[in-house]
Design a protein around this motif. Structure first.
Motif, PDB file in Angstrom:
ATOM      1  N   ILE A 120     -54.192  16.005 -20.237  1.00 59.52           N
ATOM      2  CA  ILE A 120     -55.350  16.082 -19.253  1.00 59.52           C
ATOM      3  C   ILE A 120     -56.587  14.929 -19.686  1.00 59.52           C
ATOM      4  O   ILE A 120     -56.831  14.068 -18.796  1.00 59.52           O
ATOM      5  CB  ILE A 120     -56.043  17.420 -19.279  1.00 59.52           C
ATOM      6  N   ALA A 121     -56.717  14.852 -20.767  1.00 61.24           N
ATOM      7  CA  ALA A 121     -57.632  13.779 -21.408  1.00 61.24           C
ATOM      8  C   ALA A 121     -56.910  12.216 -21.177  1.00 61.24           C
ATOM      9  O   ALA A 121     -58.019  11.319 -20.875  1.00 61.24           O
ATOM     10  CB  ALA A 121     -57.566  14.152 -23.064  1.00 61.24           C
ATOM     11  N   GLN A 122     -55.746  12.268 -21.278  1.00 60.75           N
ATOM     12  CA  GLN A 122     -54.996  10.802 -20.851  1.00 60.75           C
ATOM     13  C   GLN A 122     -55.341  10.623 -19.540  1.00 60.75           C
ATOM     14  O   GLN A 122     -55.570   9.412 -19.182  1.00 60.75           O
ATOM     15  CB  GLN A 122     -53.587  10.830 -21.171  1.00 60.75           C
ATOM     16  N   GLY A 159     -62.771  14.111  -6.897  1.00 66.49           N
ATOM     17  CA  GLY A 159     -63.202  14.772  -8.098  1.00 66.49           C
ATOM     18  C   GLY A 159     -63.430  13.849  -9.377  1.00 66.49           C
ATOM     19  O   GLY A 159     -64.713  14.054  -9.782  1.00 66.49           O
ATOM     20  N   TYR A 160     -62.747  12.823  -9.533  1.00 67.16           N
ATOM     21  CA  TYR A 160     -63.073  11.973 -10.514  1.00 67.16           C
ATOM     22  C   TYR A 160     -64.252  11.311 -10.098  1.00 67.16           C
ATOM     23  O   TYR A 160     -65.077  11.088 -11.195  1.00 67.16           O
ATOM     24  CB  TYR A 160     -61.919  10.880 -10.674  1.00 67.16           C
ATOM     25  N   ALA A 203     -57.938   7.351 -15.359  1.00 64.63           N
ATOM     26  CA  ALA A 203     -58.772   6.834 -14.163  1.00 64.63           C
ATOM     27  C   ALA A 203     -59.901   6.454 -14.301  1.00 64.63           C
ATOM     28  O   ALA A 203     -60.481   5.426 -13.727  1.00 64.63           O
ATOM     29  CB  ALA A 203     -59.017   8.461 -13.751  1.00 64.63           C
ATOM     30  N   LYS A 204     -60.528   6.574 -15.738  1.00 64.50           N
ATOM     31  CA  LYS A 204     -61.864   5.754 -16.080  1.00 64.50           C
ATOM     32  C   LYS A 204     -61.350   4.402 -16.088  1.00 64.50           C
ATOM     33  O   LYS A 204     -62.065   3.404 -15.535  1.00 64.50           O
ATOM     34  CB  LYS A 204     -62.268   6.129 -17.560  1.00 64.50           C
ATOM     35  N   ILE A 224     -52.368   8.653 -10.587  1.00 64.58           N
ATOM     36  CA  ILE A 224     -53.765   8.627 -10.861  1.00 64.58           C
ATOM     37  C   ILE A 224     -54.603   7.866  -9.968  1.00 64.58           C
ATOM     38  O   ILE A 224     -55.476   8.083  -9.323  1.00 64.58           O
ATOM     39  CB  ILE A 224     -54.094   8.630 -12.328  1.00 64.58           C
ATOM     40  N   ASN A 225     -53.807   6.575  -9.855  1.00 59.29           N
ATOM     41  CA  ASN A 225     -54.529   5.401  -8.894  1.00 59.29           C
ATOM     42  C   ASN A 225     -54.548   6.000  -7.393  1.00 59.29           C
ATOM     43  O   ASN A 225     -55.674   6.031  -6.722  1.00 59.29           O
ATOM     44  CB  ASN A 225     -53.756   4.240  -9.009  1.00 59.29           C
ATOM     45  N   ARG A 226     -53.367   6.789  -7.021  1.00 60.60           N
ATOM     46  CA  ARG A 226     -53.408   7.619  -5.506  1.00 60.60           C
ATOM     47  C   ARG A 226     -54.453   8.416  -5.571  1.00 60.60           C
ATOM     48  O   ARG A 226     -55.319   8.427  -4.475  1.00 60.60           O
ATOM     49  CB  ARG A 226     -52.303   8.059  -5.443  1.00 60.60           C
TER      50      ARG A 226
END
Length: 102
Positions: A45-47, A88-89, A52-53, A78-80
């Motif tokens: 999850i952290a990765q 959410g991000y 995303a960041k 993640i890009n999608r």
């Protein structure tokens, strides 16, 4: 904020999120998440959050792969989510100061 109907909504998930919202410090988060998740789940999850960041900060896939060890498939997924997800991000990154309020 608009009322959001999640695909994962349930009483159990509501209870989980209510519990998370009760945590007040980083130490409390460590203690709770170490009890409820495996170390690998927390690291994954952290990765994802870090990927995303970095995508939000316009890093390339190869830079992200090198910095995080994430596969290009994970980076792409993640890009999608960043482009077509439910923001959410974006909510978290605005509050962390990675994005300017729009």
């Amino acid at each position: 904020m608009i009322d959001y109907n999640s695909k994962i909504k349930s009483e159990q998930v509501d209870n989980l999120f209510q519990a998370i919202l009760k945590l007040e410090t980083i130490e409390e988060c460590y203690r709770f998440f170490e009890d409820i998740c495996t170390i690998k789940e927390i690291q994954s999850i952290a990765q994802r959050l870090e990927v995303a960041k970095l995508l939000t900060l316009n890093n390339t896939y190869s830079e992200i792969e090198k910095k995080t060890g994430a596969s290009t498939a994970t980076i792409s997924r993640i890009n999608r989510s960043l482009n077509y997800g439910v923001d959410g991000y974006k909510i978290v990154f605005e509050r962390l100061g990675y994005l300017k309020d729009e």
